[in-house]
Design a protein around this motif. Structure first.
Motif, mmCIF file in Angstrom:
data_model
loop_
_atom_site.group_PDB
_atom_site.id
_atom_site.type_symbol
_atom_site.label_atom_id
_atom_site.label_comp_id
_atom_site.label_asym_id
_atom_site.label_seq_id
_atom_site.Cartn_x
_atom_site.Cartn_y
_atom_site.Cartn_z
ATOM 1 N N THR A 1 39.649 -9.278 36.326
ATOM 2 C CA THR A 1 40.075 -7.632 36.478
ATOM 3 C C THR A 1 40.702 -8.030 38.101
ATOM 4 O O THR A 1 40.582 -9.346 38.646
ATOM 5 C CB THR A 1 39.118 -6.490 36.823
ATOM 6 N N ASP A 2 41.342 -6.919 38.371
ATOM 7 C CA ASP A 2 41.051 -6.678 40.315
ATOM 8 C C ASP A 2 40.804 -6.668 41.061
ATOM 9 O O ASP A 2 41.387 -7.285 42.405
ATOM 10 C CB ASP A 2 42.787 -5.846 39.920
ATOM 11 N N GLY A 3 39.589 -6.707 40.660
ATOM 12 C CA GLY A 3 38.645 -6.847 42.377
ATOM 13 C C GLY A 3 38.473 -8.751 43.059
ATOM 14 O O GLY A 3 38.264 -8.718 43.656
ATOM 15 N N ILE B 1 39.520 -10.657 21.208
ATOM 16 C CA ILE B 1 39.298 -10.431 22.413
ATOM 17 C C ILE B 1 39.537 -9.455 23.296
ATOM 18 O O ILE B 1 40.524 -9.182 23.657
ATOM 19 C CB ILE B 1 39.832 -12.118 22.955
ATOM 20 N N PHE B 2 38.645 -9.543 24.049
ATOM 21 C CA PHE B 2 39.271 -8.139 25.814
ATOM 22 C C PHE B 2 38.533 -8.243 26.829
ATOM 23 O O PHE B 2 37.932 -8.674 26.838
ATOM 24 C CB PHE B 2 39.824 -6.835 24.773
ATOM 25 N N LEU B 3 39.658 -7.551 28.103
ATOM 26 C CA LEU B 3 39.507 -7.694 29.067
ATOM 27 C C LEU B 3 39.297 -6.439 30.279
ATOM 28 O O LEU B 3 41.233 -6.205 29.655
ATOM 29 C CB LEU B 3 39.181 -8.366 29.931
ATOM 30 N N GLY B 4 38.425 -5.473 30.410
ATOM 31 C CA GLY B 4 39.642 -4.890 31.352
ATOM 32 C C GLY B 4 38.826 -3.873 32.027
ATOM 33 O O GLY B 4 37.542 -4.382 32.634
ATOM 34 N N THR C 1 33.859 -7.040 39.466
ATOM 35 C CA THR C 1 34.990 -8.129 39.015
ATOM 36 C C THR C 1 33.726 -8.801 37.688
ATOM 37 O O THR C 1 33.283 -9.336 37.456
ATOM 38 C CB THR C 1 35.126 -9.360 40.137
ATOM 39 N N ALA C 2 35.157 -8.908 36.904
ATOM 40 C CA ALA C 2 34.580 -9.433 35.916
ATOM 41 C C ALA C 2 35.572 -10.532 35.113
ATOM 42 O O ALA C 2 36.836 -9.957 35.179
ATOM 43 C CB ALA C 2 34.563 -8.774 34.745
#
Length: 394
Positions: free
Chosen positions: A329-331, A202-205, A383-384
């Motif tokens: 994410t930082d959004g 799993i990842f997010l970036g 944003t995610a």
């Protein structure tokens, strides 16, 4: 004295010439619109001699639409206000062609103060009409181009986000991507996929920049993370592999980097263990079934692809029945909520999570989606979010 007499004799001729050859059409009509006087300019426009226009009603020289507007609107405005300015109508010529004109008029008042005639001036609007058509055509072309760009951006954006998530049995998953601009491609990304029969990645970036350049980095990052995790399931090793690829592909005048959080999910008897490694990314948020929400800290992790020999750190978290883990994410946290305030300036995300606990991944992502929409123009960045949860015991 003779000069004065000569001047007085010349003045009427000058006035006649000015009236007849003025650069606009000039009319004097009765109150009902019947023409009493017309200059040569106007008569040449409509293709009649000035004498032939006497007695004809001005509205009869207009197109059907202009005639209706004159009878229902223009005449009433003149009667009520005494003047009319800049009305656009079409004059009909002798050969039935149309000349666009701008009509200005006012009421001539007698010495006793009673209306007795109408003064009408018509200015040729052909060039302006052509200019307006050019502007309209240019705007339509720009709108079509923008639609094309938006379609291209949306299509490219969809290609960078997985169509489905593939969690292991017994784990719920949900994700959402909010695009701040329909005209551009963002650099946020996420994925959830099987590594082996016993492990899932799993990842997010978030990639630096926007547009096609960021999309290229995003695509490379997603596939590199998948390939690196299949080769070595150590989360920090995966980030080091990605760092090597980014610094090799993007350096010099166009360096590219990203922040990312990568995890390996392993099923255990009472839920799932997740080992998370951070490369300069905001910490994941744990919403336990019992207790207060808290961050899963990975302090010290540095962004990927920006410095030589970066430091990546990892930590482990256990998800039991009723627990939910959110990555974002930082959004989300940097959305403007006031002139000098950002969301999460005062730990707002934890408080938001507390109000929604207990929850599960689909419910909490839906709540975050509503939160993002509530920011309106304050949401300035893409944003995610992706969340996973273990269903509670029945």
């Amino acid at each position: 004295m003779k000069d004065q007499v000569r001047h007085d004799q010349t003045k009427p001729r000058q006035l006649d010439d000015y009236f007849d050859n003025a650069p606009c059409g000039l009319l004097l009509t009765a109150l009902d619109g019947r023409i009493m006087l017309a200059n040569r300019t106007f008569s040449e426009w409509v293709g009649c001699a000035p004498a032939d226009l006497i007695g004809r009603r001005f509205p009869e020289l207009l197109s059907v639409g202009g005639r209706i507007h004159y009878e229902t609107h223009f005449a009433a405005v003149l009667q009520m206000t005494g003047s009319l300015s800049g009305i656009t109508v079409d004059l009909l010529t002798a050969d039935e062609s149309k000349i666009p004109v701008f009509v200005t008029a006012n009421v001539k008042v007698s010495a006793s103060g009673e209306p007795e005639a109408l003064r009408i001036m018509a200015q040729d609007g052909s060039e302006r009409r052509a200019y307006e058509r050019e502007l309209l055509d240019a705007r339509r072309a720009a709108d079509r181009e923008r639609e094309r760009v938006q379609l291209l951006a949306a299509t490219l954006q969809r290609s960078l986000v997985p169509p489905i998530l593939n969690p292991p049995d017994g784990l719920l998953a949900a994700a959402h991507y909010h695009t701040a601009s329909a005209d551009d491609v963002g650099g946020d990304f996420y994925d959830l996929f099987p590594l082996t029969r016993q492990e899932w990645g799993i990842f997010l970036g978030d990639v630096s920049g926007k547009g096609a350049g960021a999309a290229a980095v995003t695509s490379l990052t997603r596939y590199t993370l998948r390939a690196a995790a299949a080769y070595d399931d150590d989360p920090t090793a995966v980030l080091h592999n990605l760092d090597s690829v980014l610094r090799h592909e993007f350096h010099g005048d166009d360096p590219r980097f990203c922040t990312v959080i990568f995890g390996v999910i392993t099923p255990v008897a009472d839920g799932f263990d997740i080992e998370l490694a951070s490369g300069g990314h905001p910490s994941a948020l744990l919403l336990p079934a019992h207790g207060a929400p808290r961050y899963v800290d990975t302090p010290g992790g540095q962004a990927v692809g920006i410095i030589r020999n970066p430091r990546f750190v990892s930590t482990s978290v256990h998800l039991g029945p009723g627990d939910t883990l959110l990555m974002y994410t930082d959004g989300l946290t940097e959305a403007r909520t006031g002139p000098q305030r950002r969301f999460d300036d005062d730990n707002d995300l934890v408080e938001f999570a507390r109000h929604h606990t207990p929850t599960d991944a689909p419910l909490f992502v839906a709540a975050v989606r509503q939160l993002l929409e509530s920011f309106g123009d304050g949401l300035e960045d893409d944003t995610a979010v992706i969340a996973v949860s273990v269903p509670p015991r029945r």
